[in-house]
Design an enzyme around this catalytic site. Structure first.
Site, mmCIF file in Angstrom:
data_model
loop_
_atom_site.group_PDB
_atom_site.id
_atom_site.type_symbol
_atom_site.label_atom_id
_atom_site.label_comp_id
_atom_site.label_asym_id
_atom_site.label_seq_id
_atom_site.Cartn_x
_atom_site.Cartn_y
_atom_site.Cartn_z
ATOM 1 N N ASP A 17 3.314 -9.023 6.300
ATOM 2 C CA ASP A 17 3.874 -7.777 6.800
ATOM 3 C C ASP A 17 5.357 -7.963 7.144
ATOM 4 O OD1 ASP A 17 4.470 -5.458 8.148
ATOM 5 O OD2 ASP A 17 2.801 -5.612 9.551
ATOM 6 N N VAL A 40 5.169 0.730 2.965
ATOM 7 C CA VAL A 40 5.984 -0.086 3.863
ATOM 8 C C VAL A 40 6.861 0.802 4.759
ATOM 9 C CG1 VAL A 40 7.890 -0.504 2.225
ATOM 10 C CG2 VAL A 40 7.345 -2.200 3.967
ATOM 11 N N ASP A 41 7.259 1.951 4.255
ATOM 12 C CA ASP A 41 8.064 2.906 5.035
ATOM 13 C C ASP A 41 7.302 3.326 6.298
ATOM 14 O OD1 ASP A 41 10.036 4.731 5.708
ATOM 15 O OD2 ASP A 41 9.754 6.016 3.960
ATOM 16 N N SER A 124 9.665 -0.293 -4.885
ATOM 17 C CA SER A 124 9.181 0.559 -5.990
ATOM 18 C C SER A 124 7.836 0.138 -6.576
ATOM 19 C CB SER A 124 10.201 0.681 -7.139
ATOM 20 O OG SER A 124 11.281 1.525 -6.782
ATOM 21 N N THR A 125 7.271 -0.991 -6.123
ATOM 22 C CA THR A 125 6.044 -1.475 -6.797
ATOM 23 C C THR A 125 4.762 -0.930 -6.182
ATOM 24 O OG1 THR A 125 5.777 -3.493 -5.469
ATOM 25 C CG2 THR A 125 7.193 -3.632 -7.421
ATOM 26 N N TYR A 128 5.612 4.143 -6.010
ATOM 27 C CA TYR A 128 6.548 4.507 -7.073
ATOM 28 C C TYR A 128 6.194 3.910 -8.440
ATOM 29 C CZ TYR A 128 9.841 7.010 -4.022
ATOM 30 O OH TYR A 128 10.435 7.921 -3.186
#
Ligand code: ADP
Length: 177
Positions: A17, A40-41, A124-125, A128
């Site tokens: 994390d 994660v955001d 992005s993985t 997205y």
């Protein structure tokens, strides 16, 4: 944690994390509104507390491929760099350059602020949809292409959440020379 000395920095690989890491700046895989999201955001906003969203509201969003820095609030990290990765549309819509730009802009911000350590998620993985192997190659190339200049930066951490990304980065970083 595995360390890979590279030129004038240490590249580090961790699985877990990113919100737990004690570094000068963690990078958020944000969306262009900078007003929070999943993945994660969401984890970063939950761990940092509501003051993070208050500061993000003042930033008026961020373009894909760009990054903006805030304070870290309740995180162990002192700063958060909100980078907006590209949505994967098949690879013909400038995705590699936009993803590389997220890493380059984030490294530019930490360098300008004279910070010494930064941790990246696998931008992005997740939601997205960027293929993990391609994203890893682009991320490692962007980061290794950036280092070497005159900067305070000493530690660059790749924080991989899932074991597939961790294995990809372990291989890519071990091939560096
Ligand atoms: P994007 O919209 O850029 O794809 P996501 O947050 O959906 O962003 O996913 C980006 C990466 O972050 C994924 O590899 C996902 O597994 C990873 N991730 C999710 N939560 C965390 C976390 N707490 N720390 C580090 N990485 C995380």
């Amino acid at each position: 944690m595995t360390s890979f000395p590279y030129q004038n920095v240490t590249l580090e690989l961790v699985q877990g994390d990113i919100t737990k890491l004690d570094v000068d700046a963690i990078v958020n895989a944000a969306n262009s509104s900078l007003l929070g999201g999943g993945g994660v955001d969401g984890a970063i906003h939950r761990a940092a507390g509501p003051e993070l969203l208050q500061e993000c509201r003042l930033l008026q969003g961020c373009k894909t491929g760009d990054a903006k820095m805030t304070k870290g609030y309740r995180l162990p990290a002192r700063h958060v760099i909100h980078a907006v990765g590209p949505v994967w549309h098949g690879g013909q819509q400038n995705e590699p350059a936009l993803l590389a730009s997220c890493y380059q802009r984030s490294l530019t911000l930490v360098t300008e602020a004279s910070l010494t350590s930064i941790a990246f998620p696998n931008i992005s993985t997740g939601i997205y949809g960027y293929p993990k192997d391609k994203a890893c190659q682009t991320a490692v190339a962007a980061v290794t292409g950036f280092v070497g200049g005159d900067s305070a930066l000493k530690r660059i951490v790749f924080a991989c959440f899932d074991s597939e990304n961790f294995a990809l980065y372990e291989r890519a970083l071990s091939l560096l020379r």
